[in-house]
Design a protein around this motif. Structure first.
Motif, mmCIF file in Angstrom:
data_model
loop_
_atom_site.group_PDB
_atom_site.id
_atom_site.type_symbol
_atom_site.label_atom_id
_atom_site.label_comp_id
_atom_site.label_asym_id
_atom_site.label_seq_id
_atom_site.Cartn_x
_atom_site.Cartn_y
_atom_site.Cartn_z
ATOM 1 N N MET A 74 -15.386 -43.275 -33.479
ATOM 2 C CA MET A 74 -15.661 -44.133 -32.351
ATOM 3 C C MET A 74 -17.154 -44.472 -32.374
ATOM 4 O O MET A 74 -17.988 -43.582 -32.479
ATOM 5 N N THR A 75 -17.478 -45.733 -32.248
ATOM 6 C CA THR A 75 -18.876 -46.155 -32.283
ATOM 7 C C THR A 75 -19.537 -45.922 -30.929
ATOM 8 O O THR A 75 -18.870 -45.769 -29.912
ATOM 9 N N TRP A 76 -20.869 -45.922 -30.921
ATOM 10 C CA TRP A 76 -21.591 -45.652 -29.679
ATOM 11 C C TRP A 76 -21.388 -46.768 -28.667
ATOM 12 O O TRP A 76 -21.416 -46.523 -27.462
ATOM 13 N N THR A 77 -21.172 -48.004 -29.127
ATOM 14 C CA THR A 77 -20.919 -49.086 -28.179
ATOM 15 C C THR A 77 -19.561 -48.912 -27.499
ATOM 16 O O THR A 77 -19.414 -49.208 -26.318
ATOM 17 N N SER A 78 -18.585 -48.413 -28.244
ATOM 18 C CA SER A 78 -17.275 -48.128 -27.653
ATOM 19 C C SER A 78 -17.380 -46.999 -26.635
ATOM 20 O O SER A 78 -16.749 -47.043 -25.579
ATOM 21 N N ILE A 79 -18.166 -45.996 -26.955
ATOM 22 C CA ILE A 79 -18.357 -44.869 -26.038
ATOM 23 C C ILE A 79 -18.965 -45.357 -24.730
ATOM 24 O O ILE A 79 -18.494 -45.003 -23.635
ATOM 25 N N VAL A 137 -12.341 -35.765 -26.021
ATOM 26 C CA VAL A 137 -11.783 -34.600 -26.721
ATOM 27 C C VAL A 137 -10.352 -34.898 -27.158
ATOM 28 O O VAL A 137 -9.950 -34.566 -28.280
ATOM 29 N N ASN A 138 -9.578 -35.565 -26.293
ATOM 30 C CA ASN A 138 -8.222 -35.945 -26.678
ATOM 31 C C ASN A 138 -8.245 -36.951 -27.827
ATOM 32 O O ASN A 138 -7.435 -36.871 -28.744
ATOM 33 N N TYR A 139 -9.192 -37.874 -27.802
ATOM 34 C CA TYR A 139 -9.336 -38.847 -28.893
ATOM 35 C C TYR A 139 -9.680 -38.135 -30.202
ATOM 36 O O TYR A 139 -9.146 -38.482 -31.259
ATOM 37 N N SER A 140 -10.546 -37.137 -30.132
ATOM 38 C CA SER A 140 -10.969 -36.424 -31.338
ATOM 39 C C SER A 140 -9.872 -35.545 -31.918
ATOM 40 O O SER A 140 -9.673 -35.502 -33.132
ATOM 41 N N TYR A 141 -9.170 -34.812 -31.058
ATOM 42 C CA TYR A 141 -8.175 -33.861 -31.530
ATOM 43 C C TYR A 141 -6.752 -34.401 -31.538
ATOM 44 O O TYR A 141 -5.862 -33.789 -32.122
ATOM 45 N N GLY A 142 -6.508 -35.509 -30.852
ATOM 46 C CA GLY A 142 -5.190 -36.135 -30.877
ATOM 47 C C GLY A 142 -4.104 -35.345 -30.174
ATOM 48 O O GLY A 142 -2.972 -35.316 -30.641
#
Length: 90
Positions: free
Chosen positions: A1-6, A70-75
């Motif tokens: 995920m890019t910083w602009t998306s964050i 965290v959900n995005y990272s770990y799925g």
């Protein structure tokens, strides 16, 4: 995920939680027993505290965004988690 998306997703969380936080704890002049200004709406807040609202909104949106990230990272929950709900009839 890019910083602009964050940043964009965090701002979406912030705006959504602001609308949840805004009515919490706000009382009208009648409820507080304060005198009203002539022409004032009956529903106008008598104890509006923008700093407290900004702080609460920022804290809640940060916590919700952290859960999202965290959900995005770990799925943990993904698109496949909802297959049983949206299967077309055979």
């Amino acid at each position: 995920m890019t910083w602009t998306s964050i940043i964009a997703i965090y701002l979406l969380f912030w705006v959504m939680t602001a609308f949840v936080i805004l009515p919490i704890g706000v009382r009208t002049h009648d409820e507080l027993g304060l005198p009203k200004t002539p022409g004032q709406a009956d529903s106008a807040p008598g104890n509006f505290q923008p700093r407290k609202i900004l702080l609460r909104t920022t804290m809640l949106s940060a916590a919700l965004f952290a859960l999202y990230y965290v959900n995005y990272s770990y799925g943990w929950i993904n698109r496949d988690s909802f297959d049983g709900l949206f299967n077309p009839p055979v």
